[in-house]
Design a protein around this motif. Structure first.
Motif, PDB file in Angstrom:
ATOM      1  N   CYS A  15      96.054 130.104  85.846  1.00  0.00           N
ATOM      2  CA  CYS A  15      95.702 130.250  84.432  1.00  0.00           C
ATOM      3  C   CYS A  15      94.180 130.215  84.308  1.00  0.00           C
ATOM      4  CB  CYS A  15      96.355 129.129  83.616  1.00  0.00           C
ATOM      5  SG  CYS A  15      96.178 129.288  81.840  1.00  0.00           S
ATOM      6  N   PRO A  16      93.498 131.315  84.682  1.00  0.00           N
ATOM      7  CA  PRO A  16      92.026 131.275  84.739  1.00  0.00           C
ATOM      8  C   PRO A  16      91.361 131.116  83.377  1.00  0.00           C
ATOM      9  CG  PRO A  16      92.842 133.498  85.120  1.00  0.00           C
ATOM     10  CD  PRO A  16      94.043 132.611  85.110  1.00  0.00           C
ATOM     11  N   GLU A  17      91.944 131.662  82.308  1.00  0.00           N
ATOM     12  CA  GLU A  17      91.362 131.554  80.971  1.00  0.00           C
ATOM     13  C   GLU A  17      92.375 130.900  80.044  1.00  0.00           C
ATOM     14  OE1 GLU A  17      90.039 135.307  79.603  1.00  0.00           O
ATOM     15  OE2 GLU A  17      88.246 135.316  80.846  1.00  0.00           O
ATOM     16  N   GLY A  18      92.695 129.652  80.327  1.00  0.00           N
ATOM     17  CA  GLY A  18      93.712 128.957  79.562  1.00  0.00           C
ATOM     18  C   GLY A  18      93.135 127.910  78.634  1.00  0.00           C
ATOM     19  N   LEU A  19      94.035 127.286  77.895  1.00  0.00           N
ATOM     20  CA  LEU A  19      93.704 126.197  76.989  1.00  0.00           C
ATOM     21  C   LEU A  19      94.677 125.062  77.251  1.00  0.00           C
ATOM     22  CD1 LEU A  19      93.266 128.266  73.696  1.00  0.00           C
ATOM     23  CD2 LEU A  19      91.440 127.391  75.144  1.00  0.00           C
ATOM     24  N   ILE A  20      94.229 123.849  77.060  1.00  0.00           N
ATOM     25  CA  ILE A  20      95.074 122.676  77.218  1.00  0.00           C
ATOM     26  C   ILE A  20      95.013 121.883  75.919  1.00  0.00           C
ATOM     27  CG2 ILE A  20      93.205 121.323  78.273  1.00  0.00           C
ATOM     28  CD1 ILE A  20      95.382 119.949  79.968  1.00  0.00           C
ATOM     29  N   GLY A  21      96.168 121.446  75.443  1.00  0.00           N
ATOM     30  CA  GLY A  21      96.214 120.750  74.166  1.00  0.00           C
ATOM     31  C   GLY A  21      97.210 119.615  74.172  1.00  0.00           C
ATOM     32  N   ILE A  22      97.055 118.711  73.204  1.00  0.00           N
ATOM     33  CA  ILE A  22      97.941 117.559  73.031  1.00  0.00           C
ATOM     34  C   ILE A  22      98.590 117.665  71.664  1.00  0.00           C
ATOM     35  CG2 ILE A  22      98.083 115.048  72.890  1.00  0.00           C
ATOM     36  CD1 ILE A  22      95.611 114.910  74.653  1.00  0.00           C
ATOM     37  N   SER A  23      99.922 117.574  71.645  1.00  0.00           N
ATOM     38  CA  SER A  23     100.685 117.555  70.404  1.00  0.00           C
ATOM     39  C   SER A  23     101.595 116.336  70.446  1.00  0.00           C
ATOM     40  CB  SER A  23     101.507 118.839  70.251  1.00  0.00           C
ATOM     41  OG  SER A  23     102.295 118.791  69.084  1.00  0.00           O
ATOM     42  N   GLY A  24     101.177 115.261  69.773  1.00  0.00           N
ATOM     43  CA  GLY A  24     101.927 114.015  69.855  1.00  0.00           C
ATOM     44  C   GLY A  24     101.825 113.434  71.248  1.00  0.00           C
ATOM     45  N   SER A  25     102.968 113.298  71.920  1.00  0.00           N
ATOM     46  CA  SER A  25     102.991 112.791  73.292  1.00  0.00           C
ATOM     47  C   SER A  25     103.215 113.904  74.309  1.00  0.00           C
ATOM     48  CB  SER A  25     104.108 111.746  73.433  1.00  0.00           C
ATOM     49  OG  SER A  25     105.371 112.313  73.109  1.00  0.00           O
ATOM     50  N   VAL A  26     103.046 115.150  73.882  1.00  0.00           N
ATOM     51  CA  VAL A  26     103.314 116.305  74.744  1.00  0.00           C
ATOM     52  C   VAL A  26     101.993 116.964  75.118  1.00  0.00           C
ATOM     53  CG1 VAL A  26     104.485 118.528  74.934  1.00  0.00           C
ATOM     54  CG2 VAL A  26     105.546 116.673  73.641  1.00  0.00           C
ATOM     55  N   LEU A  27     101.838 117.247  76.415  1.00  0.00           N
ATOM     56  CA  LEU A  27     100.671 117.960  76.922  1.00  0.00           C
ATOM     57  C   LEU A  27     101.055 119.421  77.145  1.00  0.00           C
ATOM     58  CD1 LEU A  27      97.724 117.725  78.000  1.00  0.00           C
ATOM     59  CD2 LEU A  27      98.738 117.441  80.278  1.00  0.00           C
ATOM     60  N   LYS A  28     100.289 120.341  76.561  1.00  0.00           N
ATOM     61  CA  LYS A  28     100.598 121.764  76.653  1.00  0.00           C
ATOM     62  C   LYS A  28      99.451 122.506  77.312  1.00  0.00           C
ATOM     63  CE  LYS A  28     103.529 121.968  72.525  1.00  0.00           C
ATOM     64  NZ  LYS A  28     103.797 122.692  71.259  1.00  0.00           N
ATOM     65  N   ILE A  29      99.799 123.412  78.229  1.00  0.00           N
ATOM     66  CA  ILE A  29      98.842 124.331  78.839  1.00  0.00           C
ATOM     67  C   ILE A  29      99.277 125.741  78.460  1.00  0.00           C
ATOM     68  CG2 ILE A  29      97.858 125.191  80.984  1.00  0.00           C
ATOM     69  CD1 ILE A  29      98.353 122.459  82.215  1.00  0.00           C
ATOM     70  N   PHE A  30      98.404 126.490  77.827  1.00  0.00           N
ATOM     71  CA  PHE A  30      98.773 127.814  77.337  1.00  0.00           C
ATOM     72  C   PHE A  30      97.556 128.720  77.396  1.00  0.00           C
ATOM     73  CE2 PHE A  30      97.367 125.183  73.853  1.00  0.00           C
ATOM     74  CZ  PHE A  30      96.562 126.009  73.081  1.00  0.00           C
ATOM     75  N   GLN A  31      97.787 130.007  77.122  1.00  0.00           N
ATOM     76  CA  GLN A  31      96.699 130.969  77.068  1.00  0.00           C
ATOM     77  C   GLN A  31      96.962 131.971  75.953  1.00  0.00           C
ATOM     78  OE1 GLN A  31      96.456 133.044  80.789  1.00  0.00           O
ATOM     79  NE2 GLN A  31      98.525 133.872  80.675  1.00  0.00           N
ATOM     80  N   ILE A  32      95.909 132.626  75.514  1.00  0.00           N
ATOM     81  CA  ILE A  32      96.007 133.649  74.471  1.00  0.00           C
ATOM     82  C   ILE A  32      96.191 134.991  75.172  1.00  0.00           C
ATOM     83  CG2 ILE A  32      94.927 134.647  72.449  1.00  0.00           C
ATOM     84  CD1 ILE A  32      95.522 131.668  72.200  1.00  0.00           C
ATOM     85  N   PRO A  33      97.381 135.621  75.091  1.00  0.00           N
ATOM     86  CA  PRO A  33      97.632 136.829  75.888  1.00  0.00           C
ATOM     87  C   PRO A  33      96.852 138.045  75.426  1.00  0.00           C
ATOM     88  CG  PRO A  33      99.499 136.373  74.456  1.00  0.00           C
ATOM     89  CD  PRO A  33      98.560 135.214  74.306  1.00  0.00           C
TER      90      PRO A  33
END
Length: 543
Positions: free
Chosen positions: A89-107
């Motif tokens: 995931c070279p151009e990704g984002l990492i975020g926190i929602s409550g107690s959940v850790l999310k790694i995502f990217q804008i396609p």
């Protein structure tokens, strides 16, 4: 130039995007983003600097094709986020929602809609939604294609004749190489159940005996205490041109396992292809060839209760409100029909003045409908209210039968309110509200993947503004092939009462000098014009 600024109102925070006017350098409030305390986080997206605005919704602010975009993220509200880079995931984002850790990217930047594809076996024809189970029921069919049953039958014949099939041919993936082709009159078809939330196919039934499915409806039958049944219109040995079939059928299925499977209840033979089905007053309304029929439930088959065979070619679409039915004919536009229960009659009392090859239509209100034809036009027509009231007040329909026809059709004609050439075959059109508490709009889809909206303008000020802006932009934006925009939008019929929103949106792409000149002629600033355009778009569609 754009800035983000936090504004505090009483006990809660809100965030708005502010636009710097190129003329007066004033800050103009642009859009309200959320009601929770906000975080502004700079992140790189696709190599360009962007800003994440985290509030009650998460938004991404970025520049695409020299335009500034504010797009909501389809996810749970994020409490915090940052840029993230890894091998996968070279151009990704990492975020926190409550107690959940999310790694995502804008396609993809610039896209307004999220699209999820569900693979199907054949071409989808019609679909229906169960009002309780929230599942989609779909009919699929392809012409000149061999179905599974026919493939096995022909393989058995080849084995009896001593012919061998090359190894591996039958194992080729159909989504890449296609399905085995056949001669005219051969069909492959199935009925499928989709779960739109999970994006999966949960059940499917292949049709045998060279049957093809053309229509579907979920019907609550009064004779079964308003139990919902699935009606599917099929025909066997169907030829497209000229349209013919050996037998037509209406299959009734009972729902099982909370609608995730279906069981065949019975099968009713009819004399033509059923291209349209609709639930109507606790019974089934069917367009069978050029006949409009009402069927009720029976123990072994459907029972025909009423019929009207006065339609010119073939019925392709049906909509209803109360006792009124709007019938879309394949070649002769839309007919107004009323059902008189006391005399058990379906009576035609109004039609369109122009013959149109209807592909879809919907009722805007009790007297008005919007429709699309196979030549890429969308139009809106209305019946006179006095005629509508007169028909409803006639208890038996005797007055309708006594009226003399006009222009080789019904006694009353509709009036064309608006028409617009969209350049694509309109496959469906619906009246929806895409924003909570927002106005209702007309949403249409096209054969080539077009998704468009028709937004009503409620004030004369908006009409004058957007019409004048369109007139200025017609001379500024020339087609690549030198075609005049006005002649294109009125390709078959002169455009009436519709403004080209795509053309008006190109105001933001003009050079600053031309923007200032047009704004001066409209007695507005450039910022006010941009604000008005976005307000009209966002308030109706949310984009």
């Amino acid at each position: 130039m754009a800035n983000l600024q936090t504004l505090e109102h009483g006990t809660f925070d809100s965030v708005s995007r502010l636009l710097v006017s190129r003329i007066s350098n004033d800050l103009l409030p642009h859009r309200f983003l959320g009601s929770r305390p906000i975080r502004l986080i700079p992140v790189p997206v696709h190599g360009s600097p962007s800003i994440l605005a985290l509030s009650s919704r998460s938004w991404l602010n970025y520049t695409y094709q020299n335009l500034l975009h504010f797009t909501p993220l389809i996810s749970e509200p994020l409490d915090h986020a940052w840029s993230f880079s890894a091998e996968l995931c070279p151009e990704g984002l990492i975020g926190i929602s409550g107690s959940v850790l999310k790694i995502f990217q804008i396609p993809k930047l610039g896209s307004k809609l999220k699209q999820d594809s569900i693979p199907l076996s054949f071409t989808p024809r019609k679909m229906a939604v169960h009002p309780q189970h929230r599942l989609i029921y779909l009919v699929e069919s392809d012409h000149r294609v061999l179905g599974p049953e026919e493939i096995q039958k022909r393989l058995s014949e080849m084995e009896k004749q001593g012919k061998k099939v090359p190894p591996g041919v039958l194992d080729l993936p159909p989504e890449i190489f296609g399905r085995p082709k056949a001669e005219a009159g051969k069909w492959a078809s199935c009925v499928r159940i989709l779960d739109p939330v999970n994006g999966t196919s949960v059940f499917d039934i292949a049709l045998d005996n060279n049957e093809a499915a053309f229509s579907i409806a979920v019907v609550p039958f009064v004779g079964l205490n308003n139990e919902y049944l699935l009606a599917v219109g099929t025909a066997s040995d169907t030829f497209v041109a000229p349209r013919s079939c050996s037998h037509g059928y209406i299959r009734l299925y009972r729902f099982a396992e909370d609608g995730r499977t279906i069981e065949l209840l019975h099968k009713t033979e009819i004399d033509d292809v059923p291209l349209a089905l609709l639930a109507f007053q606790g019974r089934l309304l069917a367009g069978v060839g050029n006949a409009l029929r009402i069927y009720d439930i029976g123990k072994k088959k459907l029972l025909r209760k009423c019929e009207n065979k006065a339609f010119p070619s073939a019925i392709v679409t049906l909509t209803t409100q109360g006792s009124r039915v709007l019938v879309g004919d394949m070649q002769e536009s839309v007919f107004y029909v009323t059902y008189k229960q006391s005399s058990n009659r379906l009576l035609i009392f109004a039609d369109d003045t122009s013959p149109r090859w209807i592909t879809s239509h919907t009722m805007v209100d009790y007297e008005t409908f919007a429709a699309g034809d196979k030549f890429g036009n969308v139009f809106i027509s209305r019946l006179d209210r006095s005629v509508s009231s007169q028909v409803d007040e006639d208890p038996t329909g005797a007055g309708i039968l006594a009226e003399k026809g006009f222009l080789m059709g019904a006694a009353h004609k509709t009036k064309l309110l608006a028409i617009y050439h969209v350049g694509d075959v309109v496959t469906s059109i619906q009246k929806v509200s895409m924003v909570a508490g927002g106005r209702e709009i007309l949403l249409y889809t096209g054969l080539h993947g077009t998704i468009g909206t028709l937004v009503p303008l409620v004030s004369k000020e908006d009409v004058d503004f957007i019409t004048t802006l369109e007139q200025h932009l017609r001379g500024e934006n020339q087609s690549l092939i030198g075609r005049d925009m006005l002649s294109y939008r009125g390709y078959y019929t002169p455009v009436k009462a519709v403004v080209d929103g795509d053309l008006c949106e190109r105001f933001a792409l003009l050079p600053p000098a031309r923007q200032s000149a047009i704004a001066g002629e409209l007695d507005r600033t450039v910022g006010e014009i941009l604000k008005k355009l976005e307000s009209l778009r966002v308030s109706s569609s949310g984009f």
